[in-house]
Design a protein around this motif. Structure first.
Motif, PDB file in Angstrom:
ATOM      1  N   LEU A   1      -6.059  44.756 -65.288  1.00 54.08           N
ATOM      2  CA  LEU A   1      -5.038  45.334 -64.426  1.00 54.08           C
ATOM      3  C   LEU A   1      -3.670  45.143 -65.059  1.00 54.08           C
ATOM      4  CD1 LEU A   1      -6.035  44.146 -60.822  1.00 54.08           C
ATOM      5  CD2 LEU A   1      -6.340  46.421 -61.811  1.00 54.08           C
ATOM      6  N   VAL A   2      -2.819  46.164 -64.957  1.00 52.43           N
ATOM      7  CA  VAL A   2      -1.415  46.036 -65.335  1.00 52.43           C
ATOM      8  C   VAL A   2      -0.636  45.816 -64.049  1.00 52.43           C
ATOM      9  CG1 VAL A   2       0.557  47.118 -66.472  1.00 52.43           C
ATOM     10  CG2 VAL A   2      -1.771  47.562 -67.306  1.00 52.43           C
ATOM     11  N   ARG A   3      -0.036  44.659 -63.931  1.00 57.24           N
ATOM     12  CA  ARG A   3       0.661  44.282 -62.700  1.00 57.24           C
ATOM     13  C   ARG A   3       2.101  44.767 -62.743  1.00 57.24           C
ATOM     14  NH1 ARG A   3      -0.108  38.124 -61.977  1.00 57.24           N
ATOM     15  NH2 ARG A   3       0.062  38.602 -59.742  1.00 57.24           N
ATOM     16  N   SER A   4       2.708  44.791 -61.564  1.00 54.06           N
ATOM     17  CA  SER A   4       4.067  45.314 -61.464  1.00 54.06           C
ATOM     18  C   SER A   4       5.080  44.480 -62.230  1.00 54.06           C
ATOM     19  CB  SER A   4       4.479  45.399 -59.989  1.00 54.06           C
ATOM     20  OG  SER A   4       4.377  44.107 -59.377  1.00 54.06           O
ATOM     21  N   ASP A   5       4.801  43.197 -62.447  1.00 51.70           N
ATOM     22  CA  ASP A   5       5.730  42.346 -63.194  1.00 51.70           C
ATOM     23  C   ASP A   5       5.500  42.412 -64.700  1.00 51.70           C
ATOM     24  OD1 ASP A   5       3.320  41.090 -63.312  1.00 51.70           O
ATOM     25  OD2 ASP A   5       4.012  39.141 -62.601  1.00 51.70           O
ATOM     26  N   GLY A   6       4.621  43.323 -65.149  1.00 53.49           N
ATOM     27  CA  GLY A   6       4.401  43.494 -66.576  1.00 53.49           C
ATOM     28  C   GLY A   6       3.406  42.537 -67.179  1.00 53.49           C
ATOM     29  N   THR A   7       2.598  41.864 -66.378  1.00 53.21           N
ATOM     30  CA  THR A   7       1.564  40.975 -66.882  1.00 53.21           C
ATOM     31  C   THR A   7       0.198  41.641 -66.711  1.00 53.21           C
ATOM     32  OG1 THR A   7       1.369  39.860 -64.735  1.00 53.21           O
ATOM     33  CG2 THR A   7       2.914  38.912 -66.339  1.00 53.21           C
ATOM     34  N   LEU A   8      -0.824  41.029 -67.304  1.00 52.58           N
ATOM     35  CA  LEU A   8      -2.183  41.567 -67.264  1.00 52.58           C
ATOM     36  C   LEU A   8      -3.077  40.660 -66.428  1.00 52.58           C
ATOM     37  CD1 LEU A   8      -2.626  42.469 -71.051  1.00 52.58           C
ATOM     38  CD2 LEU A   8      -2.004  44.026 -69.189  1.00 52.58           C
ATOM     39  N   GLY A   9      -3.974  41.252 -65.677  1.00 54.20           N
ATOM     40  CA  GLY A   9      -4.927  40.498 -64.869  1.00 54.20           C
ATOM     41  C   GLY A   9      -6.359  40.792 -65.289  1.00 54.20           C
ATOM     42  N   MET A  10      -7.138  39.740 -65.555  1.00 52.85           N
ATOM     43  CA  MET A  10      -8.544  39.890 -65.947  1.00 52.85           C
ATOM     44  C   MET A  10      -9.425  40.026 -64.714  1.00 52.85           C
ATOM     45  SD  MET A  10      -9.402  37.297 -69.094  1.00 52.85           S
ATOM     46  CE  MET A  10      -8.733  37.567 -70.729  1.00 52.85           C
ATOM     47  N   LEU A  11     -10.365  40.958 -64.781  1.00 50.88           N
ATOM     48  CA  LEU A  11     -11.305  41.175 -63.692  1.00 50.88           C
ATOM     49  C   LEU A  11     -12.739  41.051 -64.202  1.00 50.88           C
ATOM     50  CD1 LEU A  11      -9.723  44.359 -62.053  1.00 50.88           C
ATOM     51  CD2 LEU A  11      -9.347  41.980 -61.398  1.00 50.88           C
ATOM     52  N   ASP A  12     -13.676  40.974 -63.234  1.00 44.48           N
ATOM     53  CA  ASP A  12     -15.116  41.062 -63.526  1.00 44.48           C
ATOM     54  C   ASP A  12     -15.569  39.994 -64.495  1.00 44.48           C
ATOM     55  OD1 ASP A  12     -17.713  41.837 -63.468  1.00 44.48           O
ATOM     56  OD2 ASP A  12     -17.444  43.669 -64.632  1.00 44.48           O
ATOM     57  N   LEU A  13     -15.627  38.764 -64.004  1.00 45.58           N
ATOM     58  CA  LEU A  13     -16.118  37.646 -64.810  1.00 45.58           C
ATOM     59  C   LEU A  13     -17.497  37.200 -64.340  1.00 45.58           C
ATOM     60  CD1 LEU A  13     -12.752  35.760 -65.087  1.00 45.58           C
ATOM     61  CD2 LEU A  13     -14.063  36.605 -67.002  1.00 45.58           C
ATOM     62  N   GLY A  14     -18.284  38.159 -63.859  1.00 45.55           N
ATOM     63  CA  GLY A  14     -19.628  37.814 -63.414  1.00 45.55           C
ATOM     64  C   GLY A  14     -20.523  37.365 -64.541  1.00 45.55           C
ATOM     65  N   SER A  15     -20.271  37.857 -65.750  1.00 45.72           N
ATOM     66  CA  SER A  15     -21.071  37.461 -66.899  1.00 45.72           C
ATOM     67  C   SER A  15     -20.126  37.201 -68.063  1.00 45.72           C
ATOM     68  CB  SER A  15     -22.071  38.561 -67.278  1.00 45.72           C
ATOM     69  OG  SER A  15     -22.852  38.183 -68.386  1.00 45.72           O
ATOM     70  N   VAL A  16     -20.170  35.998 -68.593  1.00 40.70           N
ATOM     71  CA  VAL A  16     -19.304  35.615 -69.697  1.00 40.70           C
ATOM     72  C   VAL A  16     -20.165  35.113 -70.849  1.00 40.70           C
ATOM     73  CG1 VAL A  16     -17.389  35.009 -68.166  1.00 40.70           C
ATOM     74  CG2 VAL A  16     -19.012  33.238 -68.885  1.00 40.70           C
ATOM     75  N   GLY A  17     -19.552  35.038 -72.024  1.00 37.51           N
ATOM     76  CA  GLY A  17     -20.219  34.450 -73.163  1.00 37.51           C
ATOM     77  C   GLY A  17     -19.832  32.993 -73.312  1.00 37.51           C
ATOM     78  N   ARG A  18     -20.739  32.217 -73.881  1.00 38.81           N
ATOM     79  CA  ARG A  18     -20.489  30.784 -74.068  1.00 38.81           C
ATOM     80  C   ARG A  18     -20.906  30.392 -75.476  1.00 38.81           C
ATOM     81  NH1 ARG A  18     -22.770  31.407 -69.025  1.00 38.81           N
ATOM     82  NH2 ARG A  18     -21.455  30.816 -67.261  1.00 38.81           N
ATOM     83  N   LEU A  19     -20.035  29.660 -76.150  1.00 38.83           N
ATOM     84  CA  LEU A  19     -20.293  29.190 -77.503  1.00 38.83           C
ATOM     85  C   LEU A  19     -20.147  27.681 -77.544  1.00 38.83           C
ATOM     86  CD1 LEU A  19     -18.400  31.777 -79.763  1.00 38.83           C
ATOM     87  CD2 LEU A  19     -20.856  31.605 -79.403  1.00 38.83           C
ATOM     88  N   GLY A  20     -21.090  27.009 -78.209  1.00 34.48           N
ATOM     89  CA  GLY A  20     -21.002  25.572 -78.404  1.00 34.48           C
ATOM     90  C   GLY A  20     -19.940  25.224 -79.439  1.00 34.48           C
ATOM     91  N   SER A  21     -19.683  23.926 -79.569  1.00 36.65           N
ATOM     92  CA  SER A  21     -18.607  23.481 -80.456  1.00 36.65           C
ATOM     93  C   SER A  21     -18.881  23.871 -81.903  1.00 36.65           C
ATOM     94  CB  SER A  21     -18.440  21.962 -80.335  1.00 36.65           C
ATOM     95  OG  SER A  21     -19.652  21.295 -80.661  1.00 36.65           O
ATOM     96  N   GLN A  22     -20.129  23.753 -82.351  1.00 40.02           N
ATOM     97  CA  GLN A  22     -20.442  24.095 -83.735  1.00 40.02           C
ATOM     98  C   GLN A  22     -20.267  25.588 -83.981  1.00 40.02           C
ATOM     99  OE1 GLN A  22     -24.312  22.831 -84.990  1.00 40.02           O
ATOM    100  NE2 GLN A  22     -24.074  23.565 -87.091  1.00 40.02           N
ATOM    101  N   SER A  23     -20.703  26.417 -83.036  1.00 40.92           N
ATOM    102  CA  SER A  23     -20.534  27.861 -83.186  1.00 40.92           C
ATOM    103  C   SER A  23     -19.064  28.238 -83.147  1.00 40.92           C
ATOM    104  CB  SER A  23     -21.292  28.593 -82.072  1.00 40.92           C
ATOM    105  OG  SER A  23     -22.679  28.360 -82.166  1.00 40.92           O
ATOM    106  N   ARG A  24     -18.287  27.596 -82.268  1.00 41.89           N
ATOM    107  CA  ARG A  24     -16.854  27.895 -82.207  1.00 41.89           C
ATOM    108  C   ARG A  24     -16.176  27.557 -83.531  1.00 41.89           C
ATOM    109  NH1 ARG A  24     -17.150  25.144 -77.249  1.00 41.89           N
ATOM    110  NH2 ARG A  24     -15.836  23.446 -78.039  1.00 41.89           N
ATOM    111  N   SER A  25     -16.530  26.400 -84.084  1.00 40.98           N
ATOM    112  CA  SER A  25     -15.929  26.001 -85.352  1.00 40.98           C
ATOM    113  C   SER A  25     -16.301  26.976 -86.462  1.00 40.98           C
ATOM    114  CB  SER A  25     -16.384  24.582 -85.714  1.00 40.98           C
ATOM    115  OG  SER A  25     -15.889  24.190 -86.972  1.00 40.98           O
ATOM    116  N   GLY A  26     -17.571  27.406 -86.490  1.00 40.82           N
ATOM    117  CA  GLY A  26     -18.002  28.355 -87.511  1.00 40.82           C
ATOM    118  C   GLY A  26     -17.314  29.702 -87.373  1.00 40.82           C
ATOM    119  N   VAL A  27     -17.183  30.190 -86.127  1.00 36.86           N
ATOM    120  CA  VAL A  27     -16.507  31.467 -85.906  1.00 36.86           C
ATOM    121  C   VAL A  27     -15.043  31.372 -86.303  1.00 36.86           C
ATOM    122  CG1 VAL A  27     -15.770  33.105 -84.136  1.00 36.86           C
ATOM    123  CG2 VAL A  27     -18.101  32.231 -84.122  1.00 36.86           C
ATOM    124  N   ALA A  28     -14.390  30.254 -85.994  1.00 31.13           N
ATOM    125  CA  ALA A  28     -12.980  30.079 -86.365  1.00 31.13           C
ATOM    126  C   ALA A  28     -12.820  30.129 -87.885  1.00 31.13           C
ATOM    127  CB  ALA A  28     -12.453  28.761 -85.808  1.00 31.13           C
TER     128      ALA A  28
END
Length: 673
Positions: free
Chosen positions: A396-423
């Motif tokens: 969503l684009v809000r009237s104050d010029g910020t963004l709002g995230m919607l629909d977090l019914g399904s998210v991705g999850r990465l463990g610490s080792q995967s996060r480090s490798g992706v970084a």
């Protein structure tokens, strides 16, 4: 024989056969189904006496007791051998586990009866949209040209829309798989709309009160009967708390969970069948896709998971210091499996906010795009919880010029080792270092025993040069000179990367693939916020800023202290252990012990091999001894007609046959115990 006598005789026969069958299964030495053991016992009990009677006439009723006992024992041995032979033949023809048991079969039949009507409706949809030709066959020539792919994509989209909520959700997920599907199909599937007819207020009111366990007026000051949105899974209504807070109430449609569960089961069956019959389904990995989709959809049906996701993402935004990207707050005590209460985010969906974005100005739009990219990269590489599908409809684009995230019914999850490798992988991709990118990639994927790292590095370097070329000095800013072709680079790079992994047989974990797809999906969203936004350049700037933050003296000191606390116990013991090793080496007492077969599975494997080899030797020896004794028979006479060598040879032959049948059953079983 009267009725009671017939009943007693029947039950005695059944009990005898059952006990005999259990004995046969025990002699075989492996766990087999009770039904097949019972059938084998019936065959042995019926065919054994007849076979013995054909080979050796039964003694007369007036024969001596020893002759009758020997014949009875011989008949039992022959019946046992026949039963074991029948059991071995059944196991060879129909391996244990290939057919369901009676209880499982009955449940499966009831399930098939419930699904049969749904199968017919789905088949009609497939036939109506001309998709029958894709249900079988190894290849299809009807999708070679772009026009044919467009026609197929339209037919597929319409069929999924007619199929209902589960199939619409599947199509929406497939629309993000540009690494697997042609662009004509993904573009068409992206048009799928998750709309549904509005539920009557009475139905919604009953559902809310059922979840709350009390009248809604005792919890909310007001609830608008007219829904804000009506989707296939849930309906959203605006409401107000007694404290005056503006919230939205997300109510799951009654009966939708049962409908989705039935359709998911049908999808699993269809995916398995198509994978076996159609080459395109096997190449696509349809069974794995459906399994991942089923998991994600099951999470989406449990609003408590979305509640936890909202809280995790909100904590991550606070950790990142994001002021221009927000998500809804959650009223935790009011959330249940089918009811979600969260703060109301006022704004316009990004896809419809062109006028509002124009009013913000170019510099503000550039900042919003950069901030959103930084937030997503932080979610993927630092916090481990990220939005898997941040398309324009979920912002969503809000009237104050910020963004709002919607629909977090399904998210991705990465463990610490995967996060480090992706970084590390993203950092290497940003600098164009193919060597570092290859090392980071091999740390996060599932690699086979042999990988040609030199070829992998060369091909990965070509992808970097093609889709993420080095930054040339003296170039103008992307805000001043937009590059419309840049947004396509990330999707192309992800598709090329997935093809590279497939060629080298490197398995990519599902959550890691979701992270790459999330970044690829983000490019279209960023292009709407700031046309011509350079995602590659923005990622490089974000990585450079993150690296500078990590090199801050205070951050380095905290990290060094953390590492030192972890390593201090090891460092404290290290001098004493080195002194012991040096002393042992000096006095000739240094030894290196390696335990063979230390793993229990290895010991069980060797034990099974030894047992099978021993059984083979015993069976061959017993058979050979029986043959020799039959040749030198009869030996000392036990009765007037039976010699001692006949009895011993028969026992040895029966033992040899039993051992051979045990080996055959173990050999033909799918899994060894």
């Amino acid at each position: 024989m009267d009725f009671l006598g017939a009943q007693l005789y029947l039950w005695s026969v059944l009990l005898t056969v059952l006990l005999f069958g259990l004995f046969v299964r025990r002699v075989m030495g492996v766990r087999l189904g009770l039904l097949r053991t019972f059938v084998a016992a019936l065959i042995g009990g019926a065919a054994g006496p007849a076979l013995l009677g054909a080979l050796l006439p039964p003694p007369s009723p007036g024969a001596d007791l020893l002759t009758l006992v020997l014949y009875t024992v011989l008949m039992a041995a022959v019946a046992l051998v026949v039963a074991m032979f029948a059991l071995a033949v059944i196991e060879m023809l129909i391996p244990d586990g290939s057919l369901p048991g009676p209880v499982t079969a009955a449940r499966s039949l009831r399930g098939r009866m419930r699904r049969s009507g749904r199968y017919v409706r789905l088949l009609r949809i497939v036939v109506r949209h001309g998709l029958v030709r894709f249900l079988r066959g190894r290849s299809h020539r009807a999708v070679r040209t772009q026009e044919e792919r467009h026609a197929l994509a339209r037919s597929l989209r319409r069929a999924l829309e007619d199929g209902g909520v589960t199939f619409v959700k599947l199509g929406q997920q497939l629309s993000t798989r540009r690494d697997l599907l042609p662009p004509e199909i993904t573009a068409e599937l992206a048009r799928l709309q998750d709309d549904a007819a509005q539920l009557e207020w009475g139905v919604v009111e009953q559902a809310i009160e059922s979840e709350l366990g009390q009248p809604w007026r005792e919890v909310f000051a007001s609830v608008d009967p007219v829904p804000v949105a009506a989707a296939s899974i849930a309906q959203v209504h605006a409401a107000t708390t007694p404290d005056g807070d503006a919230v939205v109430v997300k109510v799951q449609r009654p009966g939708i969970a049962e409908q989705v569960a039935r359709d998911v089961e049908i999808l699993r069956h269809l995916a398995t069948t198509l994978t076996a019959r159609a080459a395109w389904a096997a190449d696509l990995g349809l069974a794995d896709l459906v399994e991942g989709f089923a998991t994600a959809l099951t999470e989406e049906l449990d609003f408590r998971i979305e509640r936890d996701n909202l809280q995790a993402v909100a904590a991550g935004l606070a950790e990142s210091g994001a002021e221009d990207v927000v998500t809804a707050t959650v009223w935790q005590n009011l959330c249940t499996r089918r009811l979600l209460v969260m703060g109301r985010l006022e704004g316009v969906p990004l896809g419809e906010a062109s006028g509002l974005l124009t009013a913000l100005g170019a510099s503000r739009r550039q900042h919003l795009a950069s901030e959103l990219l930084r937030v997503v990269l932080d979610q993927v590489t630092r916090q481990g919880v990220f939005h898997v599908d941040l398309h324009p409809g979920n912002l969503l684009v809000r009237s104050d010029g910020t963004l709002g995230m919607l629909d977090l019914g399904s998210v991705g999850r990465l463990g610490s080792q995967s996060r480090s490798g992706v970084a590390r992988l993203l950092a290497a991709l940003g600098t164009g270092d193919s060597v570092a990118a290859t090392d980071a990639l091999l740390e996060v994927v599932e690699r086979p025993d042999r990988v040609n790292e030199r070829v992998l590095e060369q091909e990965l370097g070509e992808i970097l040069l093609r889709f993420a070329p080095p930054v040339a000095t003296g170039t103008a800013s992307t805000a001043t000179h937009p590059t419309p072709a840049a947004p396509a680079n990330i999707a192309g790079a992800v598709a090329a990367l997935f093809r590279l992994l497939a060629r080298h047989r490197l398995g990519i974990p599902p959550q890691l693939a979701a992270a790459f797809r999330a970044i690829a999906t983000l490019e279209g969203t960023l292009d709407l916020i700031c046309p011509g936004f350079d995602l590659v350049g923005g990622a490089r700037e974000a990585s450079r800023a993150r690296l500078q933050a990590d090199l801050d003296p205070a951050q380095l000191r905290r990290r060094a202290e953390s590492e030192l606390v972890t390593a201090l116990p090891v460092l404290r013991r290290l001098p004493r252990r080195l002194d012991r090793i040096a002393d042992a080496a000096e006095h000739g007492r240094l030894q290196v012990n390696a335990r063979l077969l230390a793993h229990p599975e290895d010991r069980r494997f060797v034990t099974r091999l030894w047992h099978q080899a021993l059984l083979t030797i015993l069976a061959a020896t017993a058979g050979l001894m029986a043959t020799v004794l039959y040749l030198v028979a009869p030996g000392p006479m036990v009765t007037d007609e039976v010699g001692l060598f006949h009895v011993i040879a028969t026992a040895l032959l029966a033992g040899s046959v039993i051992l051979v049948l045990r080996l055959l059953v173990v050999f033909f079983r799918r899994e060894e115990g």
